[in-house]
Write a protein that holds these residues in place. Structure first.
Motif, mmCIF file in Angstrom:
data_model
loop_
_atom_site.group_PDB
_atom_site.id
_atom_site.type_symbol
_atom_site.label_atom_id
_atom_site.label_comp_id
_atom_site.label_asym_id
_atom_site.label_seq_id
_atom_site.Cartn_x
_atom_site.Cartn_y
_atom_site.Cartn_z
ATOM 1 N N VAL A 82 0.843 -1.203 0.000
ATOM 2 C CA VAL A 82 0.000 0.000 0.000
ATOM 3 C C VAL A 82 0.878 1.253 0.000
ATOM 4 N N ILE A 83 0.654 2.109 -1.005
ATOM 5 C CA ILE A 83 1.455 3.330 -1.132
ATOM 6 C C ILE A 83 0.586 4.465 -1.671
ATOM 7 N N PHE A 84 0.740 5.635 -1.090
ATOM 8 C CA PHE A 84 0.092 6.839 -1.599
ATOM 9 C C PHE A 84 0.996 7.490 -2.638
ATOM 10 N N SER A 85 0.388 8.183 -3.578
ATOM 11 C CA SER A 85 1.159 8.952 -4.560
ATOM 12 C C SER A 85 1.796 10.154 -3.864
ATOM 13 N N SER A 88 -0.468 12.790 -2.721
ATOM 14 C CA SER A 88 -1.450 12.289 -1.740
ATOM 15 C C SER A 88 -2.853 12.093 -2.311
ATOM 16 N N GLN A 89 -3.024 12.197 -3.621
ATOM 17 C CA GLN A 89 -4.353 12.105 -4.220
ATOM 18 C C GLN A 89 -4.730 10.690 -4.653
ATOM 19 N N ASN A 90 -3.756 9.780 -4.742
ATOM 20 C CA ASN A 90 -4.025 8.435 -5.235
ATOM 21 C C ASN A 90 -3.356 7.403 -4.349
ATOM 22 N N ILE A 91 -3.788 6.160 -4.484
ATOM 23 C CA ILE A 91 -3.223 5.068 -3.697
ATOM 24 C C ILE A 91 -3.131 3.839 -4.601
ATOM 25 N N ALA A 92 -2.131 3.000 -4.365
ATOM 26 C CA ALA A 92 -1.968 1.763 -5.127
ATOM 27 C C ALA A 92 -1.627 0.636 -4.162
ATOM 28 N N TYR A 93 -2.064 -0.583 -4.498
ATOM 29 C CA TYR A 93 -1.769 -1.750 -3.663
ATOM 30 C C TYR A 93 -2.117 -3.033 -4.412
ATOM 31 N N PHE A 94 -1.648 -4.161 -3.881
ATOM 32 C CA PHE A 94 -1.986 -5.469 -4.419
ATOM 33 C C PHE A 94 -3.047 -6.114 -3.539
ATOM 34 N N ALA A 95 -4.077 -6.650 -4.203
ATOM 35 C CA ALA A 95 -5.143 -7.366 -3.517
ATOM 36 C C ALA A 95 -5.311 -8.727 -4.192
ATOM 37 N N LYS A 96 -5.806 -9.684 -3.432
ATOM 38 C CA LYS A 96 -5.960 -11.038 -3.956
ATOM 39 C C LYS A 96 -7.435 -11.431 -3.937
ATOM 40 N N ARG A 97 -7.887 -11.983 -5.083
ATOM 41 C CA ARG A 97 -9.253 -12.489 -5.170
ATOM 42 C C ARG A 97 -9.208 -13.775 -5.986
ATOM 43 N N ASN A 98 -9.754 -14.835 -5.434
ATOM 44 C CA ASN A 98 -9.782 -16.144 -6.118
ATOM 45 C C ASN A 98 -8.395 -16.577 -6.593
ATOM 46 N N GLU A 99 -7.411 -16.441 -5.727
ATOM 47 C CA GLU A 99 -6.027 -16.879 -5.990
ATOM 48 C C GLU A 99 -5.309 -16.058 -7.063
ATOM 49 N N PRO A 120 4.205 -1.412 -5.931
ATOM 50 C CA PRO A 120 3.938 -0.269 -6.817
ATOM 51 C C PRO A 120 4.730 0.961 -6.395
ATOM 52 N N ILE A 121 5.081 1.757 -7.377
ATOM 53 C CA ILE A 121 5.772 3.021 -7.103
ATOM 54 C C ILE A 121 5.220 4.080 -8.063
ATOM 55 N N PHE A 122 4.983 5.264 -7.513
ATOM 56 C CA PHE A 122 4.470 6.364 -8.317
ATOM 57 C C PHE A 122 5.618 7.225 -8.828
ATOM 58 N N SER A 123 5.393 7.856 -9.975
ATOM 59 C CA SER A 123 6.358 8.834 -10.481
ATOM 60 C C SER A 123 6.323 10.071 -9.585
ATOM 61 N N ASN A 124 7.343 10.899 -9.681
ATOM 62 C CA ASN A 124 7.416 12.099 -8.837
ATOM 63 C C ASN A 124 6.245 13.044 -9.053
ATOM 64 N N ASP A 125 5.704 13.084 -10.289
ATOM 65 C CA ASP A 125 4.570 13.967 -10.560
ATOM 66 C C ASP A 125 3.218 13.297 -10.269
ATOM 67 N N SER A 126 3.243 12.057 -9.772
ATOM 68 C CA SER A 126 2.054 11.287 -9.358
ATOM 69 C C SER A 126 1.142 10.878 -10.511
ATOM 70 N N LYS A 127 1.583 11.041 -11.746
ATOM 71 C CA LYS A 127 0.734 10.742 -12.896
ATOM 72 C C LYS A 127 0.816 9.288 -13.344
ATOM 73 N N ARG A 128 1.894 8.587 -12.973
ATOM 74 C CA ARG A 128 2.085 7.205 -13.417
ATOM 75 C C ARG A 128 2.451 6.317 -12.246
ATOM 76 N N CYS A 129 2.109 5.048 -12.400
ATOM 77 C CA CYS A 129 2.438 4.045 -11.390
ATOM 78 C C CYS A 129 3.051 2.848 -12.112
ATOM 79 N N ALA A 130 4.144 2.323 -11.597
ATOM 80 C CA ALA A 130 4.823 1.199 -12.242
ATOM 81 C C ALA A 130 5.116 0.100 -11.224
ATOM 82 N N VAL A 131 5.174 -1.131 -11.732
ATOM 83 C CA VAL A 131 5.501 -2.285 -10.896
ATOM 84 C C VAL A 131 5.929 -3.433 -11.814
ATOM 85 N N MET A 132 6.803 -4.291 -11.331
ATOM 86 C CA MET A 132 7.230 -5.460 -12.101
ATOM 87 C C MET A 132 6.360 -6.646 -11.679
#
Length: 144
Positions: A82-85, A88-99, A120-132
């Motif tokens: 769980v991470i905020f941009s 502070s306007q957005n949030i990203a996280y991983f959730a699990k449903r049905n495996e 997840p990690i947000f760009s400095n301007d909070s416009k993009r989120c990336a994750v491997m």
């Protein structure tokens, strides 16, 4: 020795009185819908105006609640993801449903995956989120 004990007692009384006063005049606000034992804060926004709580809705389901606003219900949420941009306007996280793990950005479930290499990690301007992540095509960097 008595002076020290008296000073400690006065300080403790003053702190307790301040908390009681804040509760009585309505400064304290309940921002969770469950009793305290069933949820706990896992992320605070950079501007410190929003808090994300992990809430157990029943024995097998959880949800992320932000300042008392409940989100979608899942089988599991990775609290470390769980991470905020930065704004502070957005949030990203991983959730699990049905495996299956789901990358959630804001209120949207944006990507299904089998596994993630990092969080997840947000760009400095909070416009993009990336994750491997890994899906049917193998490992890739997902960029929203």
């Amino acid at each position: 020795m008595y002076k020290k004990a008296l000073i400690i007692s006065i300080i403790a009384f003053a702190l307790f009185s301040s908390v009681a006063f804040a509760l009585n005049i309505g400064l304290a606000k309940n921002i969770t819908s469950q009793k305290l034992g069933d949820n706990y804060p896992i992320a605070i926004s950079p501007d410190q105006r929003r808090a994300a709580f992990l809430e157990r809705t029943n024995l097998f389901k959880v949800r992320l609640s932000i300042n008392g606003k409940p989100g979608n219900t899942y089988d599991a949420i990775d609290p470390k993801s769980v991470i905020f941009s930065p704004d502070s306007q957005n949030i990203a996280y991983f959730a699990k449903r049905n495996e299956i793990w789901i990358l959630v950005i804001g209120d949207e479930e944006v990507k299904l995956c089998d596994a993630a290499k990092n969080y997840p990690i947000f760009s400095n301007d909070s416009k993009r989120c990336a994750v491997m992540i890994r899906d049917n095509n193998g490992w890739m960097v997902f960029d929203s």
